[in-house]
Design an enzyme around this catalytic site. Sequence first.
Site, PDB file in Angstrom:
ATOM      1  N   PRO A   1       0.843  -1.277  -0.041  1.00  0.00           N
ATOM      2  CG  PRO A   1      -0.099  -1.013   2.053  1.00  0.00           C
ATOM      3  CD  PRO A   1       0.366  -2.046   1.197  1.00  0.00           C
ATOM      4  CG  ASN A   2      -0.300   4.179   1.261  1.00  0.00           C
ATOM      5  OD1 ASN A   2      -1.365   5.080   0.524  1.00  0.00           O
ATOM      6  ND2 ASN A   2      -0.669   3.948   2.528  1.00  0.00           N
TER       7      ASN A   2
ATOM      8  NE  ARG B   1       4.083   6.713   1.855  1.00  0.00           N
ATOM      9  CZ  ARG B   1       4.359   5.395   2.309  1.00  0.00           C
ATOM     10  NH1 ARG B   1       4.858   4.551   1.201  1.00  0.00           N
ATOM     11  NH2 ARG B   1       3.902   5.005   3.389  1.00  0.00           N
TER      12      ARG B   1
ATOM     13  CE1 TYR C   1       9.104   4.884   2.765  1.00  0.00           C
ATOM     14  CE2 TYR C   1       7.411   6.858   2.860  1.00  0.00           C
ATOM     15  CZ  TYR C   1       7.888   5.804   3.525  1.00  0.00           C
ATOM     16  OH  TYR C   1       7.304   5.070   4.393  1.00  0.00           O
TER      17      TYR C   1
ATOM     18  CG  ASN D   1       8.396  -2.052   0.343  1.00  0.00           C
ATOM     19  OD1 ASN D   1       7.677  -2.077   1.593  1.00  0.00           O
ATOM     20  ND2 ASN D   1       8.960  -0.943   0.372  1.00  0.00           N
TER      21      ASN D   1
ATOM     22  CB  ALA E   1       1.389  -0.027   6.359  1.00  0.00           C
TER      23      ALA E   1
ATOM     24  CD  GLU F   1      10.441  -7.760   5.783  1.00  0.00           C
ATOM     25  OE1 GLU F   1      10.634  -8.848   6.390  1.00  0.00           O
ATOM     26  OE2 GLU F   1      10.101  -6.664   6.699  1.00  0.00           O
TER      27      GLU F   1
ATOM     28  CG  HIS G   1      10.998  -2.348   4.695  1.00  0.00           C
ATOM     29  ND1 HIS G   1       9.581  -2.427   4.442  1.00  0.00           N
ATOM     30  CD2 HIS G   1      11.246  -3.560   5.395  1.00  0.00           C
ATOM     31  CE1 HIS G   1       9.055  -3.378   5.107  1.00  0.00           C
ATOM     32  NE2 HIS G   1      10.096  -4.177   5.635  1.00  0.00           N
TER      33      HIS G   1
ATOM     34  NE  ARG H   1       9.870   5.904   8.813  1.00  0.00           N
ATOM     35  CZ  ARG H   1       9.102   5.868   7.680  1.00  0.00           C
ATOM     36  NH1 ARG H   1       9.130   5.039   6.855  1.00  0.00           N
ATOM     37  NH2 ARG H   1       8.051   6.788   7.753  1.00  0.00           N
TER      38      ARG H   1
HETATM   39  C1  DQA Z   1       8.152   0.876   3.946  1.00  0.00           C
HETATM   40  C2  DQA Z   1       8.087   1.173   5.282  1.00  0.00           C
HETATM   41  C3  DQA Z   1       6.941   1.174   6.026  1.00  0.00           C
HETATM   42  O1  DQA Z   1       6.860   1.106   7.476  1.00  0.00           O
HETATM   43  C4  DQA Z   1       5.948   2.096   5.590  1.00  0.00           C
HETATM   44  O2  DQA Z   1       4.596   1.544   6.167  1.00  0.00           O
HETATM   45  C5  DQA Z   1       5.824   2.109   3.841  1.00  0.00           C
HETATM   46  C6  DQA Z   1       7.155   1.768   3.381  1.00  0.00           C
HETATM   47  C7  DQA Z   1       9.411   1.470   3.040  1.00  0.00           C
HETATM   48  O3  DQA Z   1       9.866   0.687   2.029  1.00  0.00           O
HETATM   49  O4  DQA Z   1      10.446   2.111   4.049  1.00  0.00           O
HETATM   50  O5  DQA Z   1       4.817   2.337   3.337  1.00  0.00           O
HETATM   51  O6  DQA Z   1       8.021  -0.518   3.760  1.00  0.00           O
END
Ligand code: DQA
Length: 138
Positions: A9-10, A17, A22, A71, A74, A95, A97, A104
Amino acid sequence: MKLRIINGPNLNLLGKREPEIYGGKSFEDYFRDLQFKYRNIELSYTQSNIEGELITQIQESDGMYDGIILNAAAYTHTSIGIGDVVAAIEIPVIEVHISNTFAREEFRHQSFISKYAKGVILGFGLQSYDLAIQSFIK
Ligand code: DQA
């Protein structure tokens, strides 16, 4: 080699964003760079904001790809279902990120995926995906 990148998501908002966290590049643009750099790897990419869709995409990838770069955004920190499907499938999952989630908020320190992942790469910006591809190349 066939690898699938699955974004949660997102991550469709990358570039717009919170660019201070990011970066300023969209994932579509970055994915084109990766395809160019790794021309002899069959790379594919999907994104979903919906937990169940991500679970289905991971299930359907089993046996069809040599590995998944995931990835889950959230959902990493909330989804037992995504952790379960990563445990259930045969192909390796890395995995990734973009941000260093350990630097964080505390709720981002928990991952329901890491225990079942082949490895975890985080905090290198979009380069985290590139490093994950390299880990498959050996
Ligand atoms: C994320 C880190 C997560 O905590 C966050 O909710 C994201 C992006 C990252 O790629 O840094 O949406 O997965």
